[in-house]
Design a protein around this motif. Structure first.
Motif, PDB file in Angstrom:
ATOM      1  N   MET A   1     -56.514  14.486 127.368  1.00  0.00           N
ATOM      2  CA  MET A   1     -55.824  13.293 127.870  1.00  0.00           C
ATOM      3  C   MET A   1     -54.756  13.677 128.893  1.00  0.00           C
ATOM      4  SD  MET A   1     -56.320  10.131 127.327  1.00  0.00           S
ATOM      5  CE  MET A   1     -55.566   8.647 127.977  1.00  0.00           C
ATOM      6  N   TYR A   2     -54.030  14.739 128.609  1.00  0.00           N
ATOM      7  CA  TYR A   2     -53.019  15.247 129.538  1.00  0.00           C
ATOM      8  C   TYR A   2     -53.660  15.547 130.885  1.00  0.00           C
ATOM      9  CZ  TYR A   2     -49.473  18.546 131.360  1.00  0.00           C
ATOM     10  OH  TYR A   2     -48.548  19.199 132.136  1.00  0.00           O
ATOM     11  N   LEU A   3     -54.826  16.182 130.839  1.00  0.00           N
ATOM     12  CA  LEU A   3     -55.530  16.597 132.054  1.00  0.00           C
ATOM     13  C   LEU A   3     -56.071  15.416 132.843  1.00  0.00           C
ATOM     14  CD1 LEU A   3     -56.869  18.691 133.920  1.00  0.00           C
ATOM     15  CD2 LEU A   3     -58.770  18.787 132.283  1.00  0.00           C
ATOM     16  N   ILE A   4     -56.748  14.488 132.161  1.00  0.00           N
ATOM     17  CA  ILE A   4     -57.431  13.422 132.899  1.00  0.00           C
ATOM     18  C   ILE A   4     -56.435  12.449 133.538  1.00  0.00           C
ATOM     19  CG2 ILE A   4     -57.747  11.747 131.024  1.00  0.00           C
ATOM     20  CD1 ILE A   4     -60.630  11.355 132.152  1.00  0.00           C
ATOM     21  N   ILE A   5     -55.265  12.269 132.929  1.00  0.00           N
ATOM     22  CA  ILE A   5     -54.246  11.411 133.555  1.00  0.00           C
ATOM     23  C   ILE A   5     -53.765  12.046 134.852  1.00  0.00           C
ATOM     24  CG2 ILE A   5     -51.918  10.451 133.341  1.00  0.00           C
ATOM     25  CD1 ILE A   5     -52.432  10.202 130.324  1.00  0.00           C
TER      26      ILE A   5
ATOM     27  N   TYR B   1     -51.651  22.736 143.305  1.00  0.00           N
ATOM     28  CA  TYR B   1     -51.238  23.827 142.422  1.00  0.00           C
ATOM     29  C   TYR B   1     -49.763  23.806 142.071  1.00  0.00           C
ATOM     30  CZ  TYR B   1     -55.876  25.812 142.874  1.00  0.00           C
ATOM     31  OH  TYR B   1     -57.235  25.995 142.816  1.00  0.00           O
ATOM     32  N   VAL B   2     -48.957  23.102 142.862  1.00  0.00           N
ATOM     33  CA  VAL B   2     -47.537  22.991 142.509  1.00  0.00           C
ATOM     34  C   VAL B   2     -47.269  21.734 141.686  1.00  0.00           C
ATOM     35  CG1 VAL B   2     -46.783  24.321 144.513  1.00  0.00           C
ATOM     36  CG2 VAL B   2     -46.915  21.826 144.675  1.00  0.00           C
ATOM     37  N   THR B   3     -48.328  20.992 141.388  1.00  0.00           N
ATOM     38  CA  THR B   3     -48.216  19.816 140.517  1.00  0.00           C
ATOM     39  C   THR B   3     -48.844  20.148 139.166  1.00  0.00           C
ATOM     40  OG1 THR B   3     -48.413  18.332 142.427  1.00  0.00           O
ATOM     41  CG2 THR B   3     -48.751  17.361 140.247  1.00  0.00           C
ATOM     42  N   PRO B   4     -48.108  19.991 138.060  1.00  0.00           N
ATOM     43  CA  PRO B   4     -48.660  20.322 136.738  1.00  0.00           C
ATOM     44  C   PRO B   4     -49.762  19.346 136.316  1.00  0.00           C
ATOM     45  CG  PRO B   4     -46.261  20.283 136.698  1.00  0.00           C
ATOM     46  CD  PRO B   4     -46.686  19.648 137.990  1.00  0.00           C
ATOM     47  N   ILE B   5     -50.958  19.582 136.835  1.00  0.00           N
ATOM     48  CA  ILE B   5     -52.101  18.743 136.491  1.00  0.00           C
ATOM     49  C   ILE B   5     -52.805  19.302 135.263  1.00  0.00           C
ATOM     50  CG2 ILE B   5     -54.350  17.880 137.263  1.00  0.00           C
ATOM     51  CD1 ILE B   5     -53.260  17.953 140.125  1.00  0.00           C
ATOM     52  N   PHE B   6     -53.077  20.612 135.267  1.00  0.00           N
ATOM     53  CA  PHE B   6     -53.815  21.235 134.174  1.00  0.00           C
ATOM     54  C   PHE B   6     -52.996  22.294 133.438  1.00  0.00           C
ATOM     55  CE2 PHE B   6     -54.824  23.389 138.150  1.00  0.00           C
ATOM     56  CZ  PHE B   6     -54.538  24.714 137.852  1.00  0.00           C
ATOM     57  N   TYR B   7     -51.723  22.422 133.791  1.00  0.00           N
ATOM     58  CA  TYR B   7     -50.865  23.392 133.113  1.00  0.00           C
ATOM     59  C   TYR B   7     -49.525  22.734 132.790  1.00  0.00           C
ATOM     60  CZ  TYR B   7     -48.736  23.863 137.765  1.00  0.00           C
ATOM     61  OH  TYR B   7     -48.117  23.606 138.969  1.00  0.00           O
ATOM     62  N   PRO B   8     -48.805  23.245 131.799  1.00  0.00           N
ATOM     63  CA  PRO B   8     -47.504  22.668 131.448  1.00  0.00           C
ATOM     64  C   PRO B   8     -46.423  23.146 132.407  1.00  0.00           C
ATOM     65  CG  PRO B   8     -47.987  24.509 130.016  1.00  0.00           C
ATOM     66  CD  PRO B   8     -49.211  24.324 130.879  1.00  0.00           C
TER      67      PRO B   8
ATOM     68  N   ILE C   1     -46.981  11.209 137.805  1.00  0.00           N
ATOM     69  CA  ILE C   1     -47.884  11.653 136.738  1.00  0.00           C
ATOM     70  C   ILE C   1     -47.138  11.758 135.416  1.00  0.00           C
ATOM     71  CG2 ILE C   1     -49.252  13.610 135.913  1.00  0.00           C
ATOM     72  CD1 ILE C   1     -50.116  14.072 138.836  1.00  0.00           C
ATOM     73  N   THR C   2     -45.925  12.284 135.449  1.00  0.00           N
ATOM     74  CA  THR C   2     -45.133  12.398 134.216  1.00  0.00           C
ATOM     75  C   THR C   2     -44.775  11.022 133.667  1.00  0.00           C
ATOM     76  OG1 THR C   2     -44.203  14.500 134.948  1.00  0.00           O
ATOM     77  CG2 THR C   2     -43.019  13.336 133.211  1.00  0.00           C
ATOM     78  N   PHE C   3     -44.433  10.101 134.559  1.00  0.00           N
ATOM     79  CA  PHE C   3     -44.134   8.719 134.155  1.00  0.00           C
ATOM     80  C   PHE C   3     -45.331   8.131 133.413  1.00  0.00           C
ATOM     81  CE2 PHE C   3     -42.546   4.372 135.997  1.00  0.00           C
ATOM     82  CZ  PHE C   3     -42.289   3.943 134.707  1.00  0.00           C
ATOM     83  N   ALA C   4     -46.535   8.310 133.969  1.00  0.00           N
ATOM     84  CA  ALA C   4     -47.753   7.780 133.344  1.00  0.00           C
ATOM     85  C   ALA C   4     -48.052   8.482 132.026  1.00  0.00           C
ATOM     86  CB  ALA C   4     -48.930   7.925 134.305  1.00  0.00           C
TER      87      ALA C   4
END
Length: 253
Positions: free
Chosen positions: A60-64, A178-185, A206-209
């Motif tokens: 869920m973290y990843l797909i958002i 890569y500078v946006t935490p899409i797939f990593y914390p 993304i964090t808001f969502a």
């Protein structure tokens, strides 16, 4: 008022883009649902083992993050060449030129709505606990739409005068990914980057969502305020740059 006046044209432009994208495609619009699901499954297999201890509900973290970043990327990429690709129509009749990047942004938004079905499916399979806060989920999407449209106006303007912008922007998007935490914390980032992460607008949206859905809360006031600020600045700057240069488009397209 101009958008309302040209609403039928905008509608036809969006429908045209949908038809072109899914022309001769067997699954058609279903690809907008399947694509984020398949990407999520592949990336979950690759990264979940590495980050499973620090990211609860990694799928869920990843797909958002993946879905919202893809929306931004698609919106700005399509807006980038919208004026150039519409040169024939622009030279024949008067149409407010921002209509073209705006229609591309609406087309990307329509794709996002289908992609959100994939997000909903993953939420069900991962047994997300639904709460009142999920009703606020359209807010970060709306703010991201405004931010993306503003950036789209800027890149659409400069791509008319400098065609190399199209290639340079792809490199920028790759770095931005890569500078946006899409797939990593965020915790794996070096200390100096963590301190500046709020300067990345996509991290804020993304964090808001994610907070609304995964944490069942509203993000802290600083992050939410930045979301509004980035959208406002992007729209004002985008419209200013676009309006200032649009009379010169006819000489370069």
């Amino acid at each position: 008022m101009e958008i309302f006046k040209y609403r039928n044209l905008i509608k036809e432009l969006v429908i045209r883009d949908i038809k072109v994208k899914y022309k001769k495609s067997i699954l058609g619009i279903l690809w907008s649902i399947l694509n984020p699901l398949l990407m999520m499954m592949v990336m979950t297999v690759v990264f979940s083992t590495i980050f499973k201890s620090s990211i609860p509900n990694f799928p869920m973290y990843l797909i958002i993050g993946q879905t919202l970043f893809t929306f931004f990327s698609e919106t700005t990429n399509m807006a980038l060449m919208s004026i150039i690709y519409s040169a024939g129509l622009i030279k024949k009749v008067y149409i407010p030129k921002y209509i073209f990047p705006f229609s591309k942004s609406l087309f990307a938004l329509s794709n996002l709505f289908f992609s959100l079905i994939a997000v909903f499916i993953v939420a069900i399979f991962t047994k997300i606990e639904f709460s009142f806060y999920i009703l606020l989920f359209p807010l970060p999407i709306f703010l991201l739409f405004l931010f993306s449209f503003g950036i789209g106006l800027i890149v659409a303007t400069y791509s008319v005068f400098f065609r190399d912008i199209a290639h340079l922007y792809q490199i920028l998007l790759l770095i931005w990914t890569y500078v946006t935490p899409i797939f990593y914390p965020i915790t794996i980032l070096p200390g100096n980057l963590v301190k500046t992460i709020l300067y990345n607008p996509l991290f804020c949206y993304i964090t808001f969502a994610r907070d609304l859905i995964l944490e069942r809360k509203i993000s802290d006031i600083k992050l939410v305020s930045l979301c509004f600020l980035y959208s406002l600045v992007s729209m004002i700057l985008g419209m200013y740059i676009f309006k200032k240069n649009e009379k010169q488009f006819i000489f370069y397209i």
